[in-house]
Scaffold this active site. Structure first.
Site, mmCIF file in Angstrom:
data_model
loop_
_atom_site.group_PDB
_atom_site.id
_atom_site.type_symbol
_atom_site.label_atom_id
_atom_site.label_comp_id
_atom_site.label_asym_id
_atom_site.label_seq_id
_atom_site.Cartn_x
_atom_site.Cartn_y
_atom_site.Cartn_z
ATOM 1 N N HIS A 1 -48.820 9.259 -71.674
ATOM 2 C CA HIS A 1 -49.319 8.063 -72.365
ATOM 3 C C HIS A 1 -48.135 7.253 -72.889
ATOM 4 C CE1 HIS A 1 -51.284 5.487 -75.310
ATOM 5 N NE2 HIS A 1 -50.588 6.060 -76.282
ATOM 6 N N TRP B 1 -42.478 12.270 -74.906
ATOM 7 C CA TRP B 1 -41.697 11.298 -74.138
ATOM 8 C C TRP B 1 -40.216 11.409 -74.443
ATOM 9 C CZ3 TRP B 1 -38.872 6.698 -75.352
ATOM 10 C CH2 TRP B 1 -38.795 6.416 -76.717
ATOM 11 N N HIS C 1 -33.426 4.150 -80.489
ATOM 12 C CA HIS C 1 -33.711 3.179 -81.526
ATOM 13 C C HIS C 1 -33.555 1.744 -81.056
ATOM 14 C CE1 HIS C 1 -35.490 2.446 -85.285
ATOM 15 N NE2 HIS C 1 -34.720 1.390 -85.357
ATOM 16 N N GLU D 1 -34.096 0.853 -78.181
ATOM 17 C CA GLU D 1 -35.287 0.708 -77.338
ATOM 18 C C GLU D 1 -36.479 0.204 -78.157
ATOM 19 O OE1 GLU D 1 -36.058 0.886 -74.239
ATOM 20 O OE2 GLU D 1 -38.243 1.085 -74.331
ATOM 21 N N SER E 1 -42.717 -16.656 -82.702
ATOM 22 C CA SER E 1 -41.976 -17.816 -83.206
ATOM 23 C C SER E 1 -42.225 -19.066 -82.376
ATOM 24 C CB SER E 1 -40.469 -17.526 -83.217
ATOM 25 O OG SER E 1 -40.211 -16.379 -83.967
ATOM 26 N N THR F 1 -35.694 -8.367 -91.122
ATOM 27 C CA THR F 1 -37.090 -8.380 -90.689
ATOM 28 C C THR F 1 -37.933 -9.149 -91.691
ATOM 29 O OG1 THR F 1 -36.663 -6.172 -89.830
ATOM 30 C CG2 THR F 1 -38.935 -6.906 -89.812
ATOM 31 N N LYS G 1 -37.610 -12.837 -91.242
ATOM 32 C CA LYS G 1 -38.453 -13.367 -90.160
ATOM 33 C C LYS G 1 -39.883 -13.613 -90.658
ATOM 34 C CE LYS G 1 -36.179 -11.910 -86.009
ATOM 35 N NZ LYS G 1 -36.415 -13.186 -85.321
ATOM 36 N N ARG H 1 -48.224 15.754 -85.657
ATOM 37 C CA ARG H 1 -48.545 15.025 -84.435
ATOM 38 C C ARG H 1 -48.504 15.985 -83.249
ATOM 39 N NH1 ARG H 1 -43.080 11.516 -83.200
ATOM 40 N NH2 ARG H 1 -44.274 10.901 -81.379
#
Lengths: 189, 535, 380
Positions: free
Chosen positions: B76, B141, B252, B254, B267, B327, B330, B449
């Site tokens: 997944h 993954w 990271h 990524e 934006s 962040t 933004k 998890r």
């Protein structure tokens, strides 16, 4: 009218540069391996720096008589290795700066010769920088014949610069089977 | 435009039918291929997620055995990250980058074709491992050794597939950098570029920098597994933790590869529907660049529990917290763009607003995760699962959907069904929160998890989450229908499509002709999204 | 106009839902407070940070929805022209930095506190295996494996027909608990035999990875008697979800009694490995051992899970010569998931498991394996 070109860089040249960057970064991935080892050595990040014996007699002129440090000897045998492996002493009170010696005993319970290999580790990790072994059996191949046992000495000095708050240091050896060497051994029999 | 006077070799003998799509070098065709591929992968990855949520609906194992469950969680993630989100952004870049900077095509059209056509092969190989005797990868993954090294021979196929995806991404990224740097129309200075272009330029550099690192890491896994090296094998003097460092050095950045283009899309959309230029354009560019830079020095926050020295933990905690600053800039800039605008709420705007709200939730839980002592509790629990699904699903995926609705009229020449689009938004928004919000509670209550079964006290929230998952999942079929319907017909779209839109892509007719900007346009402040003269 | 109104209502509803859920988040299902000084610090820190981010979230969303409400075209609002404001940008860069500092200060303090090690009164070594834990009490010489308790293990099989709700502490109970004294500085050493595991008991306030090839350290000081449950937190393969941790914190006296009892049991076990067992005893005990140790892979009915886990029913090695079978069980098989059980199980456990598997599910060798034979084989 031409499209705006990036001054000083034609497309093929730019692509070549970017491709070189990509290839270099692939190399950098591999470079991280020695970098990481070096980094661990400097910071003691994974507690494994005390890997190799220095082979040099540690200068024992500055014994710290003001405190005791407890050294705990730990032994683990990986389930793939039919050996018994134990320290002779579990705990030892030591003076920082003084040279000590202790012994581990390994016994091959199988009826065939097997090559084992010990991976050392120190907990807490930050103590590994201050744990100097002048003799140890770490990472070297240990061949034990069928049902053979062997005493394996460790000589060490705890650095007097060990941070005050570390009162207890564990020296751990994890013993694995060296499958390749064992297979070679079996083949040459 | 002077279409008739320019001649291209491929102008006259277009191959017809399916073959056209195999040999195409046209950025619009390739963009369409990428987007369709990504939609297919989104559905396949979504089906896997539904297997996971179905098994987790009630305690006890009902449907799948634990090993297959692990294959599902692993596949997944791989399918969604490398098959759905990344190709969707590349597809949007293919379509929109030349149109937004006034270029006739991508800088390297043939390489563009290869970049895409590698992907179906890569994913056929990856998905085929599900049918191999030793099964698909089941180690998550992240493929952490030594667990991943216990996999069977199908592991070699997985690594080969990852190599192919990496090559595809790197080629795509090189192409995008070359296009943006060398193909801009006269007057399209760097600081007049739309933010989508800026975020993609930075993303492309991230891709070129880190995809090879992933390739190196998985190659080491390959040689450890099949050729007797000991990079990560403790018995041979290697260190499993080393893999985690290399992986997250890739991993990271990524994460930001999957969110920066989303920032770009949002934006573009918010100013259009606020009928107001983007607030703080320059600071947006700098914020994007700083996020990209910081992404290289925070990787170890994914591994606080491996046992690190105090100094290292503090460094990675502070560095991670600092990311909240650009962040935040933004988010504040987007709100300031809306402020005193003249807003309307068509579907793209709804998705963009949904993005701002729910990405912010994901970002705030990200700040919580950065706090090391608390992370000792959150780490590898469902809290983390909730966090990254907020940033990836309601973040990246919502932004992609916003972008698709925003540019769909430009691609097809028709308006999509606005009513259905709004239903799609509200349906998705409600259920996606039902799906992921309770997972915060599960994590805090102690549910790890990647487990196929759980203690009974976790039942209620898991049931709620599973219901949300199924409703959200099936709701996406509506998205497929809306796209199909829009491609087939509908109210004709004007060139500008949206009342408040700005930028070169809106100067060409809808649908955008096969060849655009063969003669470069001249860019001035009237068409530029950002006015250069500001100080 | 009507549609826009609907929209506003929709957005408002969404905002309310978010605020309410965030509120619930803070007061509802929350991180456990825990029973150690560290876990309580973490709990405080978590609440502080959660509070701060909730307030930030509410402020940000309020600004956004205010704008959405006021600055709509449908209300006839004309778009303003401004595109930047250096003052505002400085403010919303500086304020977040201040907020982050406010969060970083207590976080750093708690982390440094946690690193204040020393005064260990007791050392416990935790070793992760696929898929159980081994505990070694360094000072007290007690050592055992701790695996998922039988009832849970039976209920969790596909199609078991057992309702998990009727199993007490489903998936969170073990066959042997980690018993520790309260009000004692305990130092854990964590490592793993095969793959990376992670030892997590939420009530203790941390999780720490158990990594093959290295030893990690973690500390605790439990202040209240009780039973605290947790799970492996790092994906470690097929049965990652089925290797719980149960810590039973008891008074010092109870702990000492427990240790004495364990030692007595170990002596009894030594006796048991020497005495002769009846076939019935071996089959009974063997069924227990098989369910706890083998059934995860080879399945409760010995049918296995091909190709990784061979069926034992009708298996050539299982029903073949005792020597070959015993050797395989003791040493494991390289390159497969079959681990060696020499150190994991006592001779009587292995003897019983062998007797059981050689005589169950249509395997009819008819022989019994005595514990002494296993011990003897082991010693050569």
């Amino acid at each position: 009218m031409r499209h705006l070109a990036n001054k000083g860089s034609t497309t093929p040249w730019l692509v070549a540069k970017l491709a070189v960057l990509a290839i270099a970064m692939f190399g950098f991935g591999y470079l991280l391996v020695p970098l990481y080892e070096k980094f661990c050595e400097i910071t003691g990040i994974d507690g494994r720096t005390a890997g190799q014996a220095t082979g040099v007699e540690y200068l024992t002129d500055q014994v710290d008589e003001s405190r005791w440090v407890t050294v705990h000897f730990d032994a683990t045998v990986n389930s793939g290795l039919p050996w018994q492996f134990e320290p002779v002493e579990r705990m030892m009170q030591v003076r920082p700066g003084k040279l000590y010696e202790t012994t581990y005993i390994a016994f091959n319970r199988a009826d065939r010769p097997i090559v084992g290999q010990a991976v050392p580790s120190v907990a807490p990790g930050r103590a590994s920088l201050f744990f100097n072994k002048t003799e140890c059996f770490c990472f070297t191949e240990q061949l034990l014949g069928a049902r053979e046992s062997r005493e394996m000495p460790v000589r060490f000095v705890v650095d007097p610069n060990l941070p005050e708050r570390v009162e207890l240091v564990t020296l751990s050896y994890i013993l694995y089977q060296n499958e390749q060497a064992t297979a070679v051994l079996a083949a040459t029999d | 435009m002077s279409e008739a006077t320019t001649h291209h070799d491929d102008h006259h003998d277009h191959p017809k039918g399916l073959w056209r799509w195999v040999v195409t070098t046209n950025h619009k065709d390739i963009g369409t291929l990428y987007l369709l591929f990504s939609l297919v992968m989104f559905l396949i990855g979504g089906a896997m997620a539904l297997v996971i949520r179905a098994e987790l609906f009630a305690p006890g194992l009902q449907l799948v055995n634990p090993d297959f469950f692990n294959q599902m969680t692993t596949m997944h993630a791989l399918v969604m990250i490398f098959g759905a989100v990344m190709p969707a952004f590349v597809g949007l870049a293919n379509w929109m980058v030349p149109l937004m900077i006034g270029a006739p095509d991508m800088a390297l059209p043939r390489m563009n074709n290869w970049s895409f056509w590698i992907l179906p092969f890569a994913f056929t190989i990856l998905l085929s491992t599900l049918f191999m005797p030793t099964g698909a990868p089941a180690s998550g993954w992240t493929l952490y050794p030594p667990l991943s090294l216990q996999g069977g021979n199908s592991f070699a196929f997985v690594i080969f597939a990852i190599h192919l995806m990496g090559i595809s991404s790197i080629m795509g990224a090189i192409n995008i950098v070359a296009t943006i740097l060398n193909m801009r129309a006269p007057g399209m200075t760097l600081l007049r570029m739309p933010l989508f272009i800026w975020t993609w330029l930075i993303t492309a550099f991230l891709l070129i920098a880190v995809m090879p690192v992933l390739a190196g890491a998985v190659t080491m896994l390959l040689t450890d597994r099949f050729f007797g090296t000991s990079f990560f094998n403790a018995a041979g003097g290697g260190d499993p933790v080393l893999y985690q460092h290399i992986f997250w050095f890739f991993g990271h950045p990524e994460v930001y590869i999957m969110i920066l283009p989303a920032f770009g899309i949002v934006s573009e959309i918010i100013p259009t529907f606020s009928r107001k230029r983007l607030f703080g354009y320059t600071s947006m560019v700098y914020a994007t660049a700083s996020i990209a830079f910081l992404s290289f020095i925070v990787w170890a926050h994914h591994m606080f529990t491996v046992g690190m020295p105090l100094g290292a933990m503090l460094f990675f905690m502070y560095a991670t917290m600092v990311i909240a600053v650009p962040t935040g800039v933004k988010i504040f800039n987007w709100i300031a763009t809306m402020w005193r605008g003249s807003m309307t709420f068509e579907t793209p705007m709804l998705f963009a607003l949904g993005f701002v709200v729910m990405f912010t939730i994901g970002g705030l839980s990200g700040v919580m995760l950065a706090i090391v002592p608390a992370d000792f509790q959150y780490h590898d629990s469902y809290f983390v699962v909730a966090h990254f699904h907020y940033v990836l699903v309601t973040g990246s995926v919502f932004a992609i959907m916003a972008g698709v609705y925003y540019w769909l009229p430009k691609w097809t020449g028709h308006m999509y069904d606005e009513r259905l689009g709004k239903i799609h938004f509200w349906w998705s928004t409600v259920w996606v929160n039902v799906l992921f919000f309770p997972q915060h509670y599960l994590g805090l209550a102690g549910m790890p998890r990647r487990i196929p079964d759980y203690a009974v006290q976790f039942t209620e929230f898991n049931m709620i989450s599973s219901i949300g998952g199924f409703m959200f999942g099936f709701g996406q079929l509506l998205f497929c229908y809306i796209i199909w319907k829009c491609a087939r017909g509908g109210e004709p779209a004007s060139a500008r499509v949206w009342e408040g839109s700005r930028g070169l892509e809106w100067t060409v007719p809808s649908p955008a002709p096969h060849h655009t900007f063969d003669t470069p346009p001249v860019v001035d402040d009237s068409v530029a999204v950002h006015k250069d003269e500001l100080t | 106009m009507k549609r826009t109104n609907e929209l506003i209502v929709g957005l408002a509803v969404m905002a309310v839902i978010i605020v309410i859920t965030w509120g619930l988040f803070a007061v509802g299902e929350n991180m456990p407070r825990g029973v150690t000084p560290f876990s309580q610090d973490v709990y405080q820190l978590h609440n502080t940070v959660l509070g701060i981010v909730t307030v930030i979230g509410v402020l940000v969303f309020t600004a956004m929805f205010t704008s959405i409400y006021l600055h709509r075209k449908s209300r006839g609002h004309e778009a303003a022209k401004f595109t930047h404001s250096t003052k505002a940008e400085i403010v919303w860069t500086a304020i977040p930095i201040l907020i982050l500092v406010v969060m970083a200060v207590p976080a750093t303090r708690v982390l440094i506190d946690m690193e204040q090690t020393g005064g260990a009164e007791m050392n416990i070594k935790v070793t992760g295996y696929q898929w159980l834990w081994k505990y070694d009490y360094i000072e007290d010489g007690v050592s055992f494996y701790s695996a998922l308790e039988r009832q849970s293990n039976a209920a969790r099989q596909i199609g078991s027909g057992i309702n998990p709700r009727e199993v007490e502490n489903y998936l969170l109970e073990v066959d042997r608990r980690l018993v520790v004294p309260v009000n004692t500085r305990i130092r854990f050493l964590l490592t793993a035999d095969d793959v990376i595991h992670s030892w997590w008991v939420p009530e203790l306030g941390w999780k720490r990875d158990a990594i093959p090839g290295m030893v990690n350290e973690a500390w605790t000081y439990i202040m209240e008697e009780g039973v605290y449950r947790g799970q492996c937190a790092e994906l470690c393969g097929k049965d990652h979800g089925f290797m719980p941790i149960v810590v039973e914190a008891v008074s010092r006296e109870a702990y000492d009694a427990w240790v004495a009892e364990q030692r007595g049991e170990m002596a009894a076990a030594a006796h048991d490995s020497a005495r002769l067992w009846t076939r019935e005893e071996l089959m009974d005990h063997g069924a227990n051992i098989y369910q706890a140790q083998c059934a995860a892979c080879h399945q409760a009915d010995g049918s296995g899970l091909e190709p990784a886990f061979p069926a034992l029913a009708g298996n050539d090695i299982t029903t073949g010569t005792l020597e070959d079978y015993l050797k395989l069980v003791l040493d494991g098989r390289d390159g497969t998931a079959m681990a060696g059980f020499r150190d994991r199980l006592r001779p009587q456990d292995i003897a019983a498991a062998l007797t059981y598997t050689r005589n169950a599910w249509g395997n009819e060798t008819g022989d019994t394996v005595q514990p002494s034979a296993v011990a003897e084989f082991d010693q050569g």
